[in-house]
Design a protein around this motif. Structure first.
Motif, mmCIF file in Angstrom:
data_model
loop_
_atom_site.group_PDB
_atom_site.id
_atom_site.type_symbol
_atom_site.label_atom_id
_atom_site.label_comp_id
_atom_site.label_asym_id
_atom_site.label_seq_id
_atom_site.Cartn_x
_atom_site.Cartn_y
_atom_site.Cartn_z
ATOM 1 N N PHE A 111 -8.715 -31.269 -80.963
ATOM 2 C CA PHE A 111 -10.148 -31.028 -81.097
ATOM 3 C C PHE A 111 -10.670 -30.313 -79.858
ATOM 4 C CE2 PHE A 111 -9.445 -34.358 -84.091
ATOM 5 C CZ PHE A 111 -10.441 -34.242 -85.054
ATOM 6 N N PRO A 112 -11.673 -29.452 -80.023
ATOM 7 C CA PRO A 112 -12.291 -28.825 -78.860
ATOM 8 C C PRO A 112 -13.221 -29.822 -78.158
ATOM 9 C CG PRO A 112 -13.318 -28.020 -80.882
ATOM 10 C CD PRO A 112 -12.217 -28.955 -81.287
ATOM 11 N N HIS A 113 -13.033 -29.981 -76.869
ATOM 12 C CA HIS A 113 -13.875 -30.846 -76.047
ATOM 13 C C HIS A 113 -14.559 -29.977 -74.999
ATOM 14 C CE1 HIS A 113 -11.050 -34.421 -77.094
ATOM 15 N NE2 HIS A 113 -11.978 -34.244 -78.013
ATOM 16 N N LEU A 114 -15.869 -30.058 -74.937
ATOM 17 C CA LEU A 114 -16.668 -29.278 -73.996
ATOM 18 C C LEU A 114 -16.898 -30.104 -72.736
ATOM 19 C CD1 LEU A 114 -18.474 -26.782 -73.345
ATOM 20 C CD2 LEU A 114 -20.350 -28.056 -74.437
ATOM 21 N N TYR A 115 -16.373 -29.641 -71.616
ATOM 22 C CA TYR A 115 -16.487 -30.373 -70.353
ATOM 23 C C TYR A 115 -17.758 -29.960 -69.613
ATOM 24 C CZ TYR A 115 -12.218 -32.901 -70.904
ATOM 25 O OH TYR A 115 -11.265 -33.788 -71.357
ATOM 26 N N GLY A 116 -18.858 -30.281 -70.219
ATOM 27 C CA GLY A 116 -20.197 -30.032 -69.702
ATOM 28 C C GLY A 116 -21.173 -30.396 -70.802
ATOM 29 N N LEU A 117 -22.448 -30.357 -70.494
ATOM 30 C CA LEU A 117 -23.455 -30.649 -71.503
ATOM 31 C C LEU A 117 -23.571 -29.473 -72.462
ATOM 32 C CD1 LEU A 117 -26.204 -32.336 -69.317
ATOM 33 C CD2 LEU A 117 -24.376 -33.402 -70.635
ATOM 34 N N LEU A 118 -23.978 -29.755 -73.673
ATOM 35 C CA LEU A 118 -24.115 -28.727 -74.694
ATOM 36 C C LEU A 118 -25.518 -28.122 -74.604
ATOM 37 C CD1 LEU A 118 -23.038 -27.271 -77.194
ATOM 38 C CD2 LEU A 118 -23.796 -29.225 -78.555
ATOM 39 N N PRO A 119 -25.614 -26.819 -74.268
ATOM 40 C CA PRO A 119 -26.939 -26.190 -74.190
ATOM 41 C C PRO A 119 -27.470 -25.849 -75.584
ATOM 42 C CG PRO A 119 -25.238 -24.615 -73.558
ATOM 43 C CD PRO A 119 -24.543 -25.925 -73.847
ATOM 44 N N ALA A 120 -28.743 -26.087 -75.799
ATOM 45 C CA ALA A 120 -29.354 -25.809 -77.104
ATOM 46 C C ALA A 120 -29.265 -24.335 -77.464
ATOM 47 C CB ALA A 120 -30.808 -26.274 -77.116
ATOM 48 N N ASP A 121 -29.284 -23.459 -76.480
ATOM 49 C CA ASP A 121 -29.236 -22.033 -76.806
ATOM 50 C C ASP A 121 -27.848 -21.576 -77.266
ATOM 51 O OD1 ASP A 121 -27.929 -21.951 -74.354
ATOM 52 O OD2 ASP A 121 -29.265 -20.474 -73.474
ATOM 53 N N ALA A 122 -26.851 -22.460 -77.237
ATOM 54 C CA ALA A 122 -25.536 -22.142 -77.795
ATOM 55 C C ALA A 122 -25.513 -22.346 -79.310
ATOM 56 C CB ALA A 122 -24.451 -22.994 -77.141
ATOM 57 N N VAL A 123 -26.529 -23.017 -79.841
ATOM 58 C CA VAL A 123 -26.610 -23.279 -81.281
ATOM 59 C C VAL A 123 -27.176 -22.042 -81.969
ATOM 60 C CG1 VAL A 123 -27.582 -24.761 -83.081
ATOM 61 C CG2 VAL A 123 -26.920 -25.747 -80.874
ATOM 62 N N PRO A 126 -19.368 -19.867 -78.891
ATOM 63 C CA PRO A 126 -18.567 -20.293 -77.734
ATOM 64 C C PRO A 126 -18.916 -19.553 -76.442
ATOM 65 C CG PRO A 126 -17.158 -19.953 -79.646
ATOM 66 C CD PRO A 126 -18.522 -19.432 -80.013
ATOM 67 N N ALA A 127 -19.361 -18.332 -76.546
ATOM 68 C CA ALA A 127 -19.705 -17.556 -75.347
ATOM 69 C C ALA A 127 -20.931 -18.106 -74.636
ATOM 70 C CB ALA A 127 -19.931 -16.092 -75.723
ATOM 71 N N ARG A 128 -21.710 -18.917 -75.311
ATOM 72 C CA ARG A 128 -22.939 -19.480 -74.723
ATOM 73 C C ARG A 128 -22.778 -20.914 -74.214
ATOM 74 N NH1 ARG A 128 -27.662 -17.904 -79.062
ATOM 75 N NH2 ARG A 128 -27.214 -15.680 -79.212
ATOM 76 N N LEU A 129 -21.588 -21.470 -74.291
ATOM 77 C CA LEU A 129 -21.407 -22.882 -73.936
ATOM 78 C C LEU A 129 -21.521 -23.145 -72.437
ATOM 79 C CD1 LEU A 129 -18.634 -23.868 -76.477
ATOM 80 C CD2 LEU A 129 -21.082 -24.426 -76.551
ATOM 81 N N GLY A 130 -21.056 -22.240 -71.622
ATOM 82 C CA GLY A 130 -21.234 -22.373 -70.178
ATOM 83 C C GLY A 130 -20.369 -23.413 -69.493
ATOM 84 N N ALA A 131 -19.372 -23.928 -70.170
ATOM 85 C CA ALA A 131 -18.465 -24.906 -69.567
ATOM 86 C C ALA A 131 -17.104 -24.773 -70.242
ATOM 87 C CB ALA A 131 -19.003 -26.327 -69.724
ATOM 88 N N GLU A 132 -16.113 -25.376 -69.620
ATOM 89 C CA GLU A 132 -14.745 -25.291 -70.117
ATOM 90 C C GLU A 132 -14.567 -26.056 -71.432
ATOM 91 O OE1 GLU A 132 -10.213 -26.498 -68.718
ATOM 92 O OE2 GLU A 132 -11.913 -27.187 -67.519
ATOM 93 N N ILE A 133 -13.803 -25.462 -72.339
ATOM 94 C CA ILE A 133 -13.379 -26.140 -73.568
ATOM 95 C C ILE A 133 -11.886 -26.393 -73.458
ATOM 96 C CG2 ILE A 133 -13.029 -25.940 -76.056
ATOM 97 C CD1 ILE A 133 -15.526 -24.279 -76.215
#
Length: 110
Positions: free
Chosen positions: A78-90, A56-63
């Motif tokens: 459910f958690p909704h990420l209000y931004g694109l999902l960065p691959a480096d968060a995986v 979660p610390a790598r998501l870079g957008a609001e949940i």
């Protein structure tokens, strides 16, 4: 969660933009205890599904924790990420296979 092929594309581009992102404005996420609900709706019986474990610390957008679809339990958020999902968060990717009945259950811990 996505298909293995989608994960390959996601890694190559560096971000995940689901097809419904423009309409919804967020990326649908799930906890371990609820991921079987969207998995069965979207991928019932498929054997090419992978779980993307996120930092979660790598998501870079609001949940925001919000209701899912009308067939989900009323109290479930459910958690909704209000931004694109960065691959480096995986931080891990694991196969997610359905049971013999074709249905997904709660996945094991990675």
């Amino acid at each position: 969660m996505c298909t293995a092929a989608e994960w390959d594309d996601f890694r190559a581009t560096g971000t995940r933009r689901p097809v419904n992102f423009d309409a919804d404005g967020f990326v649908h996420l799930s906890t371990r205890d609820q991921v079987h609900l969207p998995a069965n709706r979207l991928f019932g019986g498929r054997e090419d599904v992978v779980l993307l474990h996120l930092d979660p610390a790598r998501l870079g957008a609001e949940i925001r924790w919000e209701p899912g679809v009308p067939t989900d339990p009323d109290s479930m958020l459910f958690p909704h990420l209000y931004g694109l999902l960065p691959a480096d968060a995986v931080v891990a990717v694991t196969p997610y296979l359905p049971g013999p009945d074709g249905l997904f259950g709660t996945p094991p811990l990675p």
